[in-house]
Write a protein that holds these residues in place. Structure first.
Motif, mmCIF file in Angstrom:
data_model
loop_
_atom_site.group_PDB
_atom_site.id
_atom_site.type_symbol
_atom_site.label_atom_id
_atom_site.label_comp_id
_atom_site.label_asym_id
_atom_site.label_seq_id
_atom_site.Cartn_x
_atom_site.Cartn_y
_atom_site.Cartn_z
ATOM 1 N N SER A 44 0.826 -1.215 0.000
ATOM 2 C CA SER A 44 0.000 0.000 0.000
ATOM 3 C C SER A 44 0.862 1.267 0.000
ATOM 4 C CB SER A 44 -0.958 -0.016 1.197
ATOM 5 O OG SER A 44 -0.274 -0.411 2.360
ATOM 6 N N VAL A 102 -6.969 -4.824 0.007
ATOM 7 C CA VAL A 102 -7.431 -4.119 1.194
ATOM 8 C C VAL A 102 -7.556 -5.186 2.264
ATOM 9 C CG1 VAL A 102 -9.389 -2.950 2.276
ATOM 10 C CG2 VAL A 102 -8.683 -2.317 -0.040
ATOM 11 N N ALA A 161 -9.086 -5.639 5.774
ATOM 12 C CA ALA A 161 -10.007 -4.888 6.635
ATOM 13 C C ALA A 161 -10.113 -5.600 7.977
ATOM 14 C CB ALA A 161 -11.374 -4.817 5.978
ATOM 15 N N GLU A 174 -9.923 1.574 -3.794
ATOM 16 C CA GLU A 174 -10.421 2.787 -3.139
ATOM 17 C C GLU A 174 -11.892 2.597 -2.739
ATOM 18 O OE1 GLU A 174 -9.351 6.362 -5.375
ATOM 19 O OE2 GLU A 174 -11.090 7.321 -4.426
ATOM 20 N N THR A 182 -13.327 -0.232 -2.212
ATOM 21 C CA THR A 182 -13.386 -1.242 -1.142
ATOM 22 C C THR A 182 -13.098 -0.595 0.217
ATOM 23 O OG1 THR A 182 -12.606 -2.878 -2.723
ATOM 24 C CG2 THR A 182 -12.500 -3.494 -0.411
ATOM 25 N N ASN A 183 -12.092 0.281 0.256
ATOM 26 C CA ASN A 183 -11.767 0.959 1.517
ATOM 27 C C ASN A 183 -12.990 1.694 2.065
ATOM 28 O OD1 ASN A 183 -9.039 0.443 2.254
ATOM 29 N ND2 ASN A 183 -8.352 1.660 0.515
ATOM 30 N N ARG A 184 -13.704 2.398 1.162
ATOM 31 C CA ARG A 184 -14.878 3.162 1.621
ATOM 32 C C ARG A 184 -15.997 2.223 2.081
ATOM 33 N NH1 ARG A 184 -15.960 6.124 -2.897
ATOM 34 N NH2 ARG A 184 -13.850 6.641 -3.433
ATOM 35 N N PRO A 204 -9.836 -0.233 7.478
ATOM 36 C CA PRO A 204 -8.751 -0.701 6.597
ATOM 37 C C PRO A 204 -7.422 -0.727 7.350
ATOM 38 C CG PRO A 204 -10.078 0.968 5.482
ATOM 39 C CD PRO A 204 -10.508 0.957 6.920
ATOM 40 N N ALA A 264 -3.445 1.134 5.697
ATOM 41 C CA ALA A 264 -4.160 1.835 4.625
ATOM 42 C C ALA A 264 -3.228 2.726 3.811
ATOM 43 C CB ALA A 264 -5.264 2.671 5.261
ATOM 44 N N ALA A 271 -6.566 6.423 1.810
ATOM 45 C CA ALA A 271 -7.497 5.727 2.707
ATOM 46 C C ALA A 271 -7.298 6.180 4.156
ATOM 47 C CB ALA A 271 -7.317 4.218 2.590
ATOM 48 N N GLN A 272 -6.050 6.533 4.508
ATOM 49 C CA GLN A 272 -5.823 7.066 5.870
ATOM 50 C C GLN A 272 -6.649 8.343 6.063
ATOM 51 O OE1 GLN A 272 -1.566 7.740 6.323
ATOM 52 N NE2 GLN A 272 -1.143 5.787 5.346
ATOM 53 N N GLU A 324 -9.422 9.103 4.586
ATOM 54 C CA GLU A 324 -10.831 8.703 4.687
ATOM 55 C C GLU A 324 -11.135 8.226 6.120
ATOM 56 O OE1 GLU A 324 -12.730 9.132 1.908
ATOM 57 O OE2 GLU A 324 -14.501 8.543 3.092
#
Ligand SMILES: Cc1cc2nc3c(=O)[nH]c(=O)nc-3n(C[C@H](O)[C@H](O)[C@H](O)COP(=O)(O)OP(=O)(O)OC[C@H]3O[C@@H](n4cnc5c(N)ncnc54)[C@H](O)[C@@H]3O)c2cc1C
Length: 460
Positions: free
Chosen positions: A75, A338, A340, A402, A404-406, A415, A418, A422-423, A425
């Motif tokens: 990542s 990702v 999670a 992206e 998937t992270n959301r 996540p 991340a 994503a961090q 987010e």
């Protein structure tokens, strides 16, 4: 940079500092989808004192400094987002002590997973550490610091849970110790002192450089076996996992779902690795294990899959070497996932949304979960392959990641390791007082903001 280059040479020796373009190229990227970012210089220290001197230099000049182990997170966390120095820790790879009685090892942070595994096999065959499925050149330090997980995670939790203590060079050049080793020659535990390890785990190299650490070791049993429970219904998986984890007998429990090979499509495979010191113990464990999900065998909604020896061997391998095969589906393939962290009860929802995303972005996928602790949570992964030579395909994988992270955050998961976007987010959704505390901690430890800047940096 011109001014500090000779000073860096002086600290580590001319052979261990470079600003050659071909070397900077290698350090500018990892194997995932994140765009390259070039460092100005790469340095390989050989001791805590060398790390300290480099940090003091970076601090004096306000130059970013990015610690790197194997650089294998996928990542992009050890890409220097704002240039500066990449501090490659791989020369600091000494195994300093193994305490057989209290079952821990003290290592330099750049020690690779493969080195520790080989060392224990040779010198302490009755002990092992929890091995992630990352390539063996991944470092123990890099993995523990991101809350990794591996082949003993059912038995003992996240790899960060298996950390006893650390030596850390702070961004200001001070060298501190966390855990029992702060006040004792033994590195046996994080208790009973205030747990300062939390200032460095999960921070992605933004709060300090770990130079030494002690991790817990576990009995390496002489016999091992694997059982695979199959069902077509993802809704049943949390209860199956609860029943099996309730025994607290396995070492590692993973679930795995993928459309390829064709025989696997549509099935939820719950893979249970267990071990014993005698045939009698192994048979006893197998009997209990096979009885745990009995209800589903009786009502014909699931059952154990007979495994030929060669397949057992594949499932028992640590690290697993077949994980990346799906990424070669496309020639020149790479993959990113990702991971999670979420509660087990979200399993079916997580699985279905993963399939939706793969369909929406027209990509194949591999999904699965590693169970952490006694079913306390899971690391659910969504892996998407891409063809490195095709920028549109890389972009498609990045879009899927992206999204998937959301989706993971919407579901209530978080996540893991991340990517920088994503961090942001995560921080957007974080309780504001907690975010404020994070900012204060970073500012207190790293007043000049030189440590891996661009990570854990809220959107402005
Ligand atoms: C095929 C494959 C399978 C994988 N399977 C797993 C798995 O089963 N379990 C798992 O946990 N992971 C897995 N991973 C993810 C990852 O590769 C591992 O977690 C790996 O151990 C990370 O270690 P590293 O040395 O590469 O860390 P790096 O990528 O070098 O660093 C990770 C982060 O830690 C920081 N950092 C590194 N060293 C230090 C230090 N000494 N001090 C301060 N900060 C530091 C870096 O700045 C970065 O932010 C897998 C990856 C691949 C490619």
């Amino acid at each position: 940079m011109d001014r500090i280059y000779p000073e860096l040479k002086e600290i580590v020796g001319a052979g261990f500092v470079s600003k050659e373009p071909e070397e900077l190229f290698i350090y500018s990227r990892d194997m995932g989808t994140m765009a390259p970012c070039f460092p100005d210089v790469v340095v390989m220290p050989n001791s805590t004192d060398e790390v300290r001197k480099i940090v003091l230099l970076a601090n004096r000049e306000g130059i970013p400094i990015v610690p790197m182990g194997g650089g294998l997170v996928l990542s992009g966390l050890s890409r220097p987002l704002k240039g500066g120095i990449v501090l490659d820790m791989k020369r600091m790879n000494r195994i300093l002590e193994v305490n057989e009685t209290s079952r821990y090892a003290i290592l330099e942070a750049g020690t690779s997973q493969g080195m520790l595994q080989a060392y224990l096999k040779k010198h302490h065959p009755k002990l092992k550490h929890s091995i992630p499925d990352a390539p063996p050149v991944a470092t123990v330090g890099g993995n523990v610091l991101i809350h990794g997980s591996g082949h003993l995670s059912h038995a003992a939790g996240f790899h960060s849970d298996m950390l006893n203590g650390m030596e850390v060079v702070l961004p200001t050049g001070k060298v501190v110790r966390t855990g029992s080793c702060a006040a004792s020659p033994y590195w046996f535990s994080r208790a009973p002192l205030p747990d300062l390890a939390g200032l460095f785990i999960g921070w992605l190299g933004t709060t300090g450089i770990v130079t030494r650490l002690a991790i817990k070791l576990f009995p390496n049993r002489s016999l091992s076996d694997v059982a695979v429970f199959l069902t077509e219904d993802p809704e049943l998986v949390p209860d199956i996992i609860q029943r099996i984890t309730g025994l607290q007998m396995a070492e590692d429990i993973t679930a795995w779902m993928a459309p390829k090979p064709a025989w696997a499509s549509g099935f939820q495979h719950v893979i249970v690795n267990y071990a014993a010191d005698s045939q009698e113990e192994l048979t006893w464990k197998r009997r209990l294990l096979y009885a745990a999900p009995r209800k589903y065998i009786d009502d014909r909604t699931g059952g154990f899959m007979p495994l030929p020896p060669n397949m057992k061997k594949t499932f028992l391998e640590a690290p697993a070497t077949n994980l990346t095969v799906f990424a070669d589906v496309k020639k020149g393939g790479g993959f990113e996932y990702v991971g999670a962290i979420m509660p087990i009860e979200l399993f079916a929802q997580a699985y279905r949304l993963g399939i939706d995303i793969a369909e929406r972005f027209n990509t194949t996928y591999s999904t699965g979960a590693r169970i952490i602790g006694a079913g306390h949570c899971m690391m659910f992964f969504y892996a998407y392959p891409f063809n490195r030579a095709d920028s549109l395909d890389v972009q498609r994988a990045q879009d899927a990641l992206e999204h998937t992270n959301r989706m993971v955050l919407d579901m209530g998961g978080i996540p893991w390791k991340a990517e920088a976007p994503a961090q942001k987010e995560i921080m957007k959704r974080m309780d504001p007082d907690t975010l404020d505390l994070m900012k204060h901690v970073m500012a207190m430890l790293d007043p000049k903001g030189i440590m891996n800047p661009g990570n854990w940096e809220p959107a402005t």
